[in-house]
Enzyme design. Structure first.
Site, PDB file in Angstrom:
ATOM      1  N   LYS A  60     -73.257  48.510 -38.257  1.00 22.70           N
ATOM      2  CA  LYS A  60     -73.965  47.355 -38.842  1.00 22.70           C
ATOM      3  C   LYS A  60     -74.595  46.486 -37.758  1.00 22.70           C
ATOM      4  O   LYS A  60     -75.669  45.914 -37.958  1.00 22.70           O
ATOM      5  CB  LYS A  60     -73.036  46.511 -39.695  1.00 22.70           C
ATOM      6  CG  LYS A  60     -71.969  45.836 -38.846  1.00 22.70           C
ATOM      7  CD  LYS A  60     -71.453  44.559 -39.398  1.00 22.70           C
ATOM      8  CE  LYS A  60     -70.517  43.959 -38.356  1.00 22.70           C
ATOM      9  NZ  LYS A  60     -69.782  42.866 -38.796  1.00 22.70           N
ATOM     10  N   THR A 116     -74.787  40.924 -41.982  1.00 27.41           N
ATOM     11  CA  THR A 116     -75.160  40.944 -40.571  1.00 27.41           C
ATOM     12  C   THR A 116     -76.649  41.202 -40.378  1.00 27.41           C
ATOM     13  O   THR A 116     -77.266  40.651 -39.464  1.00 27.41           O
ATOM     14  CB  THR A 116     -74.336  42.015 -39.829  1.00 27.41           C
ATOM     15  OG1 THR A 116     -72.954  41.794 -40.105  1.00 27.41           O
ATOM     16  CG2 THR A 116     -74.549  41.957 -38.340  1.00 27.41           C
ATOM     17  N   SER A 122     -76.460  35.870 -37.391  1.00 31.40           N
ATOM     18  CA  SER A 122     -75.969  37.071 -36.725  1.00 31.40           C
ATOM     19  C   SER A 122     -76.532  37.136 -35.305  1.00 31.40           C
ATOM     20  O   SER A 122     -77.745  37.131 -35.106  1.00 31.40           O
ATOM     21  CB  SER A 122     -76.410  38.308 -37.517  1.00 31.40           C
ATOM     22  OG  SER A 122     -76.353  39.468 -36.718  1.00 31.40           O
ATOM     23  N   ASN A 124     -76.532  39.685 -33.350  1.00 30.29           N
ATOM     24  CA  ASN A 124     -77.251  40.946 -33.164  1.00 30.29           C
ATOM     25  C   ASN A 124     -78.633  40.902 -33.794  1.00 30.29           C
ATOM     26  O   ASN A 124     -79.597  41.404 -33.222  1.00 30.29           O
ATOM     27  CB  ASN A 124     -76.419  42.101 -33.716  1.00 30.29           C
ATOM     28  CG  ASN A 124     -75.175  42.299 -32.880  1.00 30.29           C
ATOM     29  OD1 ASN A 124     -75.246  42.710 -31.739  1.00 30.29           O
ATOM     30  ND2 ASN A 124     -74.019  41.967 -33.440  1.00 30.29           N
TER      31      ASN A 124
END
Length: 192
Positions: A60, A116, A122, A124
């Site tokens: 993810k 996510t 998030s 990322n």
């Protein structure tokens, strides 16, 4: 036993409605943990495959970088949706290889992937946006997906798995590409 699911700690602390998965082969112990965790704003659900929960938890973050790239390039939600479909397929490929469940219709699977990949909270996702915009990431922030991408790509090569999207995101993370090159590479990986 694995606790994994779509929840940012700051929101759990604010007591907004949230869910998670308790993934374990031992249902009795998992049910005891669930009973401790559950309250009016937080619900834990049993999932019987901790390996699948862990794979989803790793991949993810790679997909979130990809979604951030899509956002940074302003490619739209159709492209982001296509990336997620491709990414879930690659998760299922990994799960099949290790003889884990391919069921991602649970909080540890799709729930955590959606959270996510869709939120600017998030780290990322933010990394992907920065990469697409040609900006340098914060050196004091941990971007789990960058390291995860390298590991997943090595695993895929070792076992001859076709994970085009994860491999391309890994290359984009470490490469020095123009905005046009990044767009071409991510779109090709999504549509392959």
């Amino acid at each position: 036993m694995v606790l994994s699911g779509p929840n940012f700690a700051v929101e759990v602390a604010r007591e907004v409605p949230s869910v998670t998965s308790i993934a374990s082969k031992n249902k009795k112990i998992a049910q005891k943990v669930i009973k401790i965790l559950n309250n009016k704003n937080f619900q834990a659900f049993y999932f019987n495959d901790p390996q699948t929960a862990e794979i989803c938890g790793i991949v993810k973050n790679i997909l979130a970088i990809g979604c951030g790239i899509v956002d940074g390039l302003e490619l739209g939600v159709n492209t982001k949706s296509a990336l997620l479909v491709k990414g879930i397929t690659e998760i299922q490929t990994l799960c099949k290889k290790i003889k884990a469940s391919t069921d991602v219709a649970n909080p540890a699977g799709f729930g955590d992937i959606f959270l996510t990949c869709s939120s600017t909270k998030s780290r990322n996702n933010t990394l992907g946006t920065l990469i697409a915009q040609g900006k340098k990431p914060d050196k004091n922030t941990t971007y789990e997906g960058a390291n995860s991408a390298k590991v997943i790509v090595e695993f895929a090569k070792k076992y001859k798995l076709k994970l085009d999207l994860c491999e391309e995101i890994s290359k984009i993370i470490v490469g020095k590409y123009s905005k046009n090159e990044i767009e071409s590479r991510i779109v090709k990986a999504i549509l392959s």
